[in-house]
Design an enzyme around this catalytic site. Structure first.
Site, short mmCIF file in Angstrom:
data_model
loop_
_atom_site.label_atom_id
_atom_site.label_comp_id
_atom_site.label_asym_id
_atom_site.label_seq_id
_atom_site.Cartn_x
_atom_site.Cartn_y
_atom_site.Cartn_z
CG HIS A 79 -0.58 0.42 2.47
ND1 HIS A 79 -0.24 -0.45 3.48
CD2 HIS A 79 -0.41 1.66 2.99
CE1 HIS A 79 0.12 0.24 4.54
NE2 HIS A 79 0.02 1.53 4.28
CG ASP A 125 -0.06 -3.86 2.73
OD1 ASP A 125 0.48 -3.37 1.72
OD2 ASP A 125 -0.42 -3.19 3.72
CD GLN A 215 -2.66 6.43 10.20
OE1 GLN A 215 -2.95 6.80 11.32
NE2 GLN A 215 -2.94 5.23 9.74
N GLY A 216 2.38 6.55 8.82
CA GLY A 216 3.78 6.83 8.51
C GLY A 216 4.72 5.70 8.91
CG ASP A 217 5.03 4.05 12.64
OD1 ASP A 217 6.13 4.61 12.56
OD2 ASP A 217 4.25 4.21 13.61
CB SER A 218 2.48 1.97 6.34
OG SER A 218 1.23 1.81 6.91
N1 ARG Z 1 -1.68 2.46 7.26
C1 ARG Z 1 -0.75 3.16 8.11
C2 ARG Z 1 0.36 3.76 7.25
O1 ARG Z 1 0.16 3.84 6.07
C3 ARG Z 1 -0.26 2.29 9.23
C4 ARG Z 1 -1.30 2.16 10.22
C5 ARG Z 1 -0.98 1.26 11.33
N2 ARG Z 1 -2.07 1.41 12.24
C6 ARG Z 1 -2.13 0.82 13.42
N3 ARG Z 1 -3.11 1.10 14.20
N4 ARG Z 1 -1.22 -0.02 13.78
O2 ARG Z 1 1.33 4.29 7.75
#
Ligand code: ARG
Length: 263
Positions: A79, A125, A215-218
């Site tokens: 993603h 993913d 967000q940003g850790d993905s």
């Molecule tokens: N989708 C998020 C990203 O793009 C990561 C989210 C992780 N969320 C969580 N609750 N662990 O950075």
């Protein structure tokens, strides 16, 4: 990425609302839990974790994480690569701070996205980037397809990233890390309903919340015993009670990743 997260949030919420056990979870006072840094972690460095890479745009603005598994191969989330091209992405190693200028910046010569990937909540993913410049850093080992014992409920896992330190918060200038317990598949299914696909995903977090990726850790690593076992993928909000973080179950994709690493 942020847009995608909102879409996924809505989907996860709908699925959770449909689940029998969800009502109590949704009414839990999760917002009251004090959000702390990744959420709930401590600062660290790329010296301590040399295989943790920043995935950035062409201006070196970080938007995802990744893990160096060979000098020229980085494992990240599919993603993270949606809408990206080899010319729009850079990989930065050896840079602890987002506003740093040190380390090694590499262009990407190839982006492999799992061919079945559609959205994070459907799974698959995983992506592998091929670097134009070899990174002079130690690589991480990753799980093989038979290493499924790493996902035993209660196992301590380490998460790392520069993501936001609270839901809708701002990113951390310094790399952060935290540990979270692996959550059983049945418990994660209770949280997320059919959005949780057990053979493609694994959950980690405390039932009371408080510590999580955000967000940003993905794309960044979930390590078990120092070995890459998961990829930060999605979650409902961040660090909410009853909603653990969801990670790509790397054992399922290990052979595919190896094929890319050797290609
Ligand atoms: N989708 C998020 C990203 O793009 C990561 C989210 C992780 N969320 C969580 N609750 N662990 O950075």
């Amino acid at each position: 990425m942020f847009g995608l997260t909102r879409v996924k949030k809505a989907a996860a919420l709908a699925a959770a609302a449909a689940a029998a056990a969800a009502t109590a979870l949704l009414s839990a006072p999760s917002a009251a839990a004090a959000p702390q840094p990744i959420v709930g972690g401590t600062t660290t460095t790329t010296t301590a974790y040399p295989f943790v890479m920043q995935i950035t745009d062409a201006s070196q603005n970080q938007f995802c994480g990744g893990t160096l598994v060979s000098p020229t191969k980085v494992v990240t989330a599919a993603h993270c690569m949606v809408g990206e091209t080899t010319s729009s992405v850079r990989v930065v190693g050896g840079r602890t701070y987002l506003n740093g200028t040190n380390g090694t910046v590499s262009r990407v010569s190839r982006i492999w996205i799992h061919p079945s990937y559609t959205t994070a909540t459907r799974g698959e993913d995983v992506a592998v980037l091929t670097l134009s410049t070899a990174m002079p850093y130690a690589t991480a080992k990753y799980v093989s397809s038979t290493d499924t014992s790493v996902y035993a409920a209660g196992t301590t896992a380490r998460i790392l990233g520069w993501g936001t330190t609270s839901s809708n918060g701002s990113s951390s200038n310094q790399l952060r890390t935290a540990t979270v317990p692996i959550v059983s598949d049945s418990s994660c299914r209770t949280s997320y309903g059919s959005d949780f696909v057990a053979n493609e995903m694994v959950c980690a977090g405390y039932s009371s919340g408080g510590v999580d990726t955000c967000q940003g850790d993905s794309g960044g690593p979930l390590l078990v015993g120092g070995v890459l076992a998961g990829i930060t993928s999605w979650g409902e909000g961040c660090a909410q009670a009853g909603y653990p973080g969801v990670y790509t179950r790397l054992t399922t994709f290990s052979s595919l990743v190896t094929a890319q690493v050797n290609s």
